[in-house]
Design a protein around this motif. Structure first.
Motif, short mmCIF file in Angstrom:
data_model
loop_
_atom_site.label_atom_id
_atom_site.label_comp_id
_atom_site.label_asym_id
_atom_site.label_seq_id
_atom_site.Cartn_x
_atom_site.Cartn_y
_atom_site.Cartn_z
N GLY B 120 0.78 -1.23 0.00
CA GLY B 120 0.00 0.00 0.00
C GLY B 120 0.81 1.28 0.00
N PHE B 121 2.13 1.21 0.13
CA PHE B 121 2.88 2.47 0.14
C PHE B 121 4.22 2.41 -0.61
CE2 PHE B 121 4.36 0.15 3.81
CZ PHE B 121 5.72 0.42 3.84
N ILE B 122 4.85 1.21 -0.75
CA ILE B 122 6.16 1.16 -1.41
C ILE B 122 5.98 1.25 -2.93
CG2 ILE B 122 8.26 -0.16 -1.73
CD1 ILE B 122 7.62 -1.61 0.90
N ARG B 123 6.57 2.27 -3.53
CA ARG B 123 6.41 2.47 -4.97
C ARG B 123 7.27 1.46 -5.72
NH1 ARG B 123 7.02 8.75 -6.04
NH2 ARG B 123 6.94 7.95 -8.18
N PHE B 124 6.60 0.55 -6.45
CA PHE B 124 7.28 -0.58 -7.07
C PHE B 124 8.30 -0.12 -8.12
CE2 PHE B 124 7.54 -4.05 -10.21
CZ PHE B 124 7.98 -5.05 -9.37
N ASP B 125 7.98 0.95 -8.86
CA ASP B 125 8.87 1.37 -9.94
C ASP B 125 10.20 1.92 -9.41
OD1 ASP B 125 7.54 3.47 -8.83
OD2 ASP B 125 7.42 4.62 -10.70
N ARG B 126 10.27 2.21 -8.12
CA ARG B 126 11.55 2.62 -7.53
C ARG B 126 12.16 1.48 -6.73
NH1 ARG B 126 11.38 8.87 -6.73
NH2 ARG B 126 10.23 9.27 -8.64
N PHE B 127 11.27 0.68 -6.14
CA PHE B 127 11.70 -0.43 -5.31
C PHE B 127 12.46 -1.46 -6.13
CE2 PHE B 127 10.79 -4.55 -3.22
CZ PHE B 127 11.27 -4.29 -1.96
N LEU B 128 11.92 -1.81 -7.32
CA LEU B 128 12.53 -2.85 -8.14
C LEU B 128 13.97 -2.50 -8.57
CD1 LEU B 128 12.05 -5.63 -9.52
CD2 LEU B 128 11.50 -4.34 -11.58
N PRO B 129 14.22 -1.30 -9.12
CA PRO B 129 15.61 -0.98 -9.47
C PRO B 129 16.53 -1.06 -8.25
CG PRO B 129 14.14 0.60 -10.46
CD PRO B 129 13.30 -0.25 -9.56
N GLY B 130 16.00 -0.67 -7.08
CA GLY B 130 16.80 -0.76 -5.86
C GLY B 130 17.19 -2.19 -5.57
#
Lengths: 260, 278
Positions: B120-130
């Protein structure tokens, strides 16, 4: 007597041929033979033994085990009706039938004695666990170590470890047992207990190839003795012939040093 | 400076730290998982003898070609191992921040990542590259550790296993890796702790982990010291148990190490057998 392993002009070279550990060894090992290989250090005894189950890959030459040339990737097998079939040689399959015992035991330190013995039969031969354990117990009783089944290798003495190593190899029901200086790393008082197990094995009719410095064992248990020097097979014969009537000078020289 | 009012103000935003904690844990856990798998593959490749040009050596031996020289060198060339080596060296020799930026701004620039939110809060498009950047980086380090662990096992173990008819794969699985991993557990613990700490770098690309929470709270309360103290505590509470848990496994795996150690019991063996039966 039928030939079990036929070694033909076996060569093992290191450094592009500068060192010739094995320089053309030809010998037939028959079923039921107890063949003892002796010779000065660096003569290629161990290399010869380790080549038999391809722990060392030979540079040249053939090793025919049960009619299959195991040094080649593919072998031609002649079937009963005369047709020839080309099959892939699976060295793992052949190694199962060649038990090996090492100078430094090489038990698996992270596994108990029981697991050491049952691992390969269960994983390789797909034997049932309780079946394998019952079999292991029988063998352990035979070498007088049934009470140590749950111990770890480090908790055993050298002689006990080597006896376990022998029965671990026997678990796979090999057709031939290869011994690579099995008593060289043992304290003198432990040599006897290991040789005793090997002697019993020989009396049961197991085919054995033994590299050793125990001349007493060679005389008493061996039925053929090979003398190797400089990677070559110098002399071969019965223990009586070799020890009492040596022919070549290298052997005479060697015996004068080891037999006091 | 630290003040009671500062803490009172910061505590109002504790839910941000909770979100940051969840994000850091999932970031590190996924990195550990993918990094370890990658490292295992890299280590195997680097230790393999996949010499595709091996057939050339026979020509060289038959003196059809000059002995030694280029052809012989080529016959011993293992391209897979070479590329794995290049990979490890490049990733160890460049800063993680640079790798992260390259992956986020260049590699994933064209990729149209789905824009949903984890938990509900972690933005996937930034999380994945991380996750990708951290995994690639830690994979390089872990592969060195695993390789050294495998090489630390005496060659006699492999010889014994192979002479019993086990395949190379069975040898790896039952004999070499269990012993190797036991030897390298302290180094692995170190690397896992490093992963947790270095995951904070993902703050720079806007992953909502703990440092992101610190920055947000700072913006809202105009105090930086108090959020930093809390972040320090949270990181410590993550890394300290991690190293303790691994130390526990280290003790468990050292069963066959002591001469005066207890013999295994039948019960223990049964349980172990059940656990390893897949």
């Amino acid at each position: 007597m039928s030939t079990l392993i036929s070694v033909n002009n076996l060569k093992k070279h290191y450094n592009k041929g500068a060192i010739k550990a094995l320089d053309g060894v030809t010998v037939d090992i028959n079923k039921g033979d107890v063949m003892v290989v002796i010779g000065p250090s660096g003569s290629g005894k161990s290399t010869f033994l380790r080549s038999l189950n391809l722990l060392e890959e030979p540079t040249d030459g053939d090793i025919i085990f049960n009619g299959v040339d195991i040094t080649k990737k593919k072998s031609v097998v002649t079937k009963a009706d005369g047709t020839k079939v080309k099959t892939k040689v699976n060295i793992d399959k052949h190694r199962q039938k060649m038990g090996m015992v090492f100078q430094h035991f090489n038990l698996f330190p992270h596994k108990t004695i029981m697991d050491n013995m049952t691992l390969a039969p269960i994983q390789v031969k797909h034997m049932k666990k309780d079946e394998a354990e019952a079999k292991a117990m029988k063998l352990l009783e035979r070498v007088g170590l049934a009470d140590r089944a749950n111990a770890y290798p480090i908790q055993l003495s050298g002689g006990q470890k080597q006896r376990i190593a022998i029965v671990r190899a026997l678990m796979m029901e090999p057709e031939v047992m290869l011994f690579d200086e099995p008593t060289s790393a043992l304290d003198p008082e432990m040599v006897g207990e290991v040789l005793e197990v090997m002697k019993e094995l020989a009396e049961d009719g197991m085919t054995m190839v033994v590299v050793t410095h125990e001349m007493g064992f060679a005389k008493e248990v061996g039925n053929r003795v090979l003398f190797m020097a400089d990677g070559k097979l110098m002399e071969e014969g019965s223990p009586d012939q070799l020890f009492n009537n040596p022919q070549c000078d290298r052997l005479k020289d060697f015996l004068s040093k080891v037999l006091i | 400076m630290l003040s009671a009012q500062g803490f009172a103000a910061t505590f109002k935003y504790l839910s941000m730290f909770r979100d940051g904690l969840i994000c850091t844990i999932s970031l590190s856990a996924l990195t550990v998982l993918f990094g370890f798998i990658l490292a295992l593959i890299l280590a195997m490749i680097r230790l393999s003898n996949f010499n595709v040009f091996r057939f050339l050596s026979t020509y060289s031996q038959r003196k059809l070609l000059q002995r030694g020289g280029f052809v012989l060198a080529l016959s011993r060339f293992n391209p897979l191992s070479f590329f794995a080596n290049v990979y490890v060296e490049v990733f160890r020799a460049t800063p993680l921040l640079v790798q992260l930026f390259i992956i986020y701004y260049i590699v994933f620039a064209g990729a149209d990542l789905p824009n949903f939110k984890l938990f509900g809060f972690i933005r996937f498009d930034r999380f994945l590259p991380g996750v990708v950047a951290l995994s690639l980086n830690s994979g390089a380090y872990l592969s060195e550790i695993i390789r050294s662990g495998i090489q630390s096992i005496d060659g006699g173990q492999t010889e014994a296993a192979r002479s019993l008819g086990m395949s190379q794969l069975q040898n790896m699985r039952f004999i070499i890796l269990p012993q190797a991993i036991k030897n390298i557990l302290p180094a692995i613990a170190n690397e896992f702790v490093t992963i947790i700490k270095e995951s904070s770098i993902c703050y720079t690309i806007g992953v909502q982990e703990i440092m992101y929470a610190v920055a947000s709270v700072k913006g809202a309360t105009f105090s930086i010291a108090e959020p930093l103290v809390i972040a320090t505590c949270v990181y410590f509470c993550l890394t300290f148990p991690t190293s303790k848990i691994i130390a526990h496994f280290e003790r468990k795996m050292s069963a066959g190490d002591k001469r005066n150690g207890a013999e295994a019991t039948n019960k223990k063996r049964e349980r172990k057998a059940k656990m390893t039966k897949v």
